[in-house]
Design a protein around this motif. Sequence first.
Motif, PDB file in Angstrom:
ATOM      1  N   MET A   1       0.830  -1.194   0.000  1.00 46.84           N
ATOM      2  CA  MET A   1       0.000   0.000   0.000  1.00 46.84           C
ATOM      3  C   MET A   1       0.875   1.258   0.000  1.00 46.84           C
ATOM      4  O   MET A   1       0.491   2.274  -0.561  1.00 46.84           O
ATOM      5  CB  MET A   1      -0.916  -0.015   1.223  1.00 46.84           C
ATOM      6  N   LEU A   2       2.065   1.163   0.612  1.00 48.48           N
ATOM      7  CA  LEU A   2       2.970   2.313   0.701  1.00 48.48           C
ATOM      8  C   LEU A   2       3.264   2.898  -0.666  1.00 48.48           C
ATOM      9  O   LEU A   2       3.130   4.093  -0.883  1.00 48.48           O
ATOM     10  CB  LEU A   2       4.268   1.904   1.405  1.00 48.48           C
ATOM     11  N   LYS A   3       3.660   2.076  -1.622  1.00 40.20           N
ATOM     12  CA  LYS A   3       4.005   2.565  -2.959  1.00 40.20           C
ATOM     13  C   LYS A   3       2.794   3.198  -3.628  1.00 40.20           C
ATOM     14  O   LYS A   3       2.903   4.218  -4.289  1.00 40.20           O
ATOM     15  CB  LYS A   3       4.567   1.443  -3.837  1.00 40.20           C
ATOM     16  N   ASN A   4       1.629   2.610  -3.455  1.00 36.79           N
ATOM     17  CA  ASN A   4       0.429   3.137  -4.089  1.00 36.79           C
ATOM     18  C   ASN A   4       0.095   4.531  -3.545  1.00 36.79           C
ATOM     19  O   ASN A   4      -0.135   5.458  -4.316  1.00 36.79           O
ATOM     20  CB  ASN A   4      -0.739   2.172  -3.898  1.00 36.79           C
ATOM     21  N   LEU A   5       0.081   4.696  -2.231  1.00 38.06           N
ATOM     22  CA  LEU A   5      -0.198   5.993  -1.625  1.00 38.06           C
ATOM     23  C   LEU A   5       0.874   6.994  -2.045  1.00 38.06           C
ATOM     24  O   LEU A   5       0.561   8.122  -2.441  1.00 38.06           O
ATOM     25  CB  LEU A   5      -0.249   5.878  -0.100  1.00 38.06           C
ATOM     26  N   GLU A   6       2.101   6.581  -1.996  1.00 38.70           N
ATOM     27  CA  GLU A   6       3.220   7.440  -2.390  1.00 38.70           C
ATOM     28  C   GLU A   6       3.062   7.902  -3.835  1.00 38.70           C
ATOM     29  O   GLU A   6       3.189   9.097  -4.136  1.00 38.70           O
ATOM     30  CB  GLU A   6       4.528   6.665  -2.222  1.00 38.70           C
ATOM     31  N   GLN A   7       2.764   6.976  -4.735  1.00 39.04           N
ATOM     32  CA  GLN A   7       2.607   7.310  -6.155  1.00 39.04           C
ATOM     33  C   GLN A   7       1.439   8.271  -6.381  1.00 39.04           C
ATOM     34  O   GLN A   7       1.540   9.208  -7.168  1.00 39.04           O
ATOM     35  CB  GLN A   7       2.425   6.043  -6.994  1.00 39.04           C
ATOM     36  N   LEU A   8       0.346   8.019  -5.686  1.00 41.52           N
ATOM     37  CA  LEU A   8      -0.825   8.887  -5.840  1.00 41.52           C
ATOM     38  C   LEU A   8      -0.520  10.313  -5.376  1.00 41.52           C
ATOM     39  O   LEU A   8      -0.878  11.282  -6.050  1.00 41.52           O
ATOM     40  CB  LEU A   8      -2.016   8.319  -5.069  1.00 41.52           C
ATOM     41  N   ILE A   9       0.149  10.436  -4.249  1.00 43.51           N
ATOM     42  CA  ILE A   9       0.481  11.764  -3.728  1.00 43.51           C
ATOM     43  C   ILE A   9       1.477  12.463  -4.638  1.00 43.51           C
ATOM     44  O   ILE A   9       1.278  13.621  -5.022  1.00 43.51           O
ATOM     45  CB  ILE A   9       1.014  11.671  -2.282  1.00 43.51           C
ATOM     46  N   LEU A  10       2.541  11.765  -5.010  1.00 41.64           N
ATOM     47  CA  LEU A  10       3.584  12.387  -5.828  1.00 41.64           C
ATOM     48  C   LEU A  10       3.118  12.718  -7.245  1.00 41.64           C
ATOM     49  O   LEU A  10       3.703  13.578  -7.905  1.00 41.64           O
ATOM     50  CB  LEU A  10       4.838  11.519  -5.859  1.00 41.64           C
ATOM     51  N   SER A  11       2.058  12.074  -7.689  1.00 38.47           N
ATOM     52  CA  SER A  11       1.510  12.400  -9.005  1.00 38.47           C
ATOM     53  C   SER A  11       0.407  13.463  -8.898  1.00 38.47           C
ATOM     54  O   SER A  11      -0.171  13.862  -9.906  1.00 38.47           O
ATOM     55  CB  SER A  11       0.977  11.145  -9.696  1.00 38.47           C
ATOM     56  N   GLY A  12       0.117  13.890  -7.659  1.00 40.44           N
ATOM     57  CA  GLY A  12      -0.906  14.917  -7.460  1.00 40.44           C
ATOM     58  C   GLY A  12      -2.323  14.395  -7.559  1.00 40.44           C
ATOM     59  O   GLY A  12      -3.267  15.171  -7.665  1.00 40.44           O
ATOM     60  N   ASN A  13      -2.487  13.091  -7.500  1.00 37.89           N
ATOM     61  CA  ASN A  13      -3.808  12.480  -7.587  1.00 37.89           C
ATOM     62  C   ASN A  13      -4.404  12.393  -6.174  1.00 37.89           C
ATOM     63  O   ASN A  13      -4.511  11.327  -5.590  1.00 37.89           O
ATOM     64  CB  ASN A  13      -3.699  11.097  -8.243  1.00 37.89           C
ATOM     65  N   PHE A  14      -4.783  13.538  -5.649  1.00 34.70           N
ATOM     66  CA  PHE A  14      -5.207  13.623  -4.263  1.00 34.70           C
ATOM     67  C   PHE A  14      -6.563  12.975  -3.999  1.00 34.70           C
ATOM     68  O   PHE A  14      -6.800  12.464  -2.909  1.00 34.70           O
ATOM     69  CB  PHE A  14      -5.220  15.074  -3.798  1.00 34.70           C
ATOM     70  N   LYS A  15      -7.451  12.962  -4.970  1.00 34.79           N
ATOM     71  CA  LYS A  15      -8.764  12.340  -4.761  1.00 34.79           C
ATOM     72  C   LYS A  15      -8.618  10.837  -4.506  1.00 34.79           C
ATOM     73  O   LYS A  15      -9.225  10.300  -3.588  1.00 34.79           O
ATOM     74  CB  LYS A  15      -9.692  12.593  -5.940  1.00 34.79           C
ATOM     75  N   GLU A  16      -7.791  10.179  -5.306  1.00 38.40           N
ATOM     76  CA  GLU A  16      -7.575   8.744  -5.095  1.00 38.40           C
ATOM     77  C   GLU A  16      -6.772   8.491  -3.823  1.00 38.40           C
ATOM     78  O   GLU A  16      -7.041   7.528  -3.105  1.00 38.40           O
ATOM     79  CB  GLU A  16      -6.878   8.121  -6.311  1.00 38.40           C
ATOM     80  N   ALA A  17      -5.814   9.364  -3.542  1.00 39.25           N
ATOM     81  CA  ALA A  17      -5.045   9.225  -2.303  1.00 39.25           C
ATOM     82  C   ALA A  17      -5.967   9.408  -1.094  1.00 39.25           C
ATOM     83  O   ALA A  17      -5.832   8.694  -0.095  1.00 39.25           O
ATOM     84  CB  ALA A  17      -3.901  10.238  -2.275  1.00 39.25           C
ATOM     85  N   GLU A  18      -6.902  10.331  -1.206  1.00 41.79           N
ATOM     86  CA  GLU A  18      -7.870  10.540  -0.128  1.00 41.79           C
ATOM     87  C   GLU A  18      -8.737   9.300   0.081  1.00 41.79           C
ATOM     88  O   GLU A  18      -9.009   8.902   1.220  1.00 41.79           O
ATOM     89  CB  GLU A  18      -8.752  11.743  -0.443  1.00 41.79           C
ATOM     90  N   ALA A  19      -9.168   8.678  -1.004  1.00 39.69           N
ATOM     91  CA  ALA A  19      -9.975   7.455  -0.889  1.00 39.69           C
ATOM     92  C   ALA A  19      -9.179   6.375  -0.168  1.00 39.69           C
ATOM     93  O   ALA A  19      -9.710   5.675   0.706  1.00 39.69           O
ATOM     94  CB  ALA A  19     -10.406   6.979  -2.276  1.00 39.69           C
ATOM     95  N   LEU A  20      -7.910   6.263  -0.486  1.00 41.01           N
ATOM     96  CA  LEU A  20      -7.035   5.288   0.173  1.00 41.01           C
ATOM     97  C   LEU A  20      -6.879   5.642   1.650  1.00 41.01           C
ATOM     98  O   LEU A  20      -6.934   4.760   2.517  1.00 41.01           O
ATOM     99  CB  LEU A  20      -5.683   5.270  -0.542  1.00 41.01           C
TER     100      LEU A  20
END
Length: 150
Positions: free
Chosen positions: A1-20
């Motif tokens: 899960m770490l890589k997924n959250l990290e990737q979402l944040i670093l790509s600026g995909n905050f909506k998906e990061a928020e869902a996570l």
Amino acid sequence: MLKNLEQLILSGNFKEAEALYHEMDFQQFDDEIIVSAYDNRNILYYTFLHYLLMKEESAKLHNLAFTLFVHALTPIEGAYHSALYHAQRAIELTNEQDVGDLENLLFIYGVPDQVVSDEIALETCHKILALEPSNEIAKSLLKKLLRRKK
């Protein structure tokens, strides 16, 4: 899960990061943000926390932002001043009743930037000791502060 959250944040995909974020245990989220921020030293972690705070302000999120600034993002100019803001908001949100939040203020009292005055540190020690009379951090700092005043 770490890589997924990290990737979402670093790509600026905050909506998906928020869902996570909403699917995770807060402690797990906290740990992953701090580890990732140490690895990347990227301000986007704070930007994401700010995004969450705008939607649902909480002492927990302010404490995480505080931790981010005093540990992973300290090389950034103004990090301790930003940490102070988040410490103060967490204290306000918990009506000055959470010892850990108050201790954060004492923690940044000791940083080189001197963002917390002696007077605020003294007042904070008294508040902590009123809540937890055996608190060693507050007792120790209080002794130092009182010696300085003499």
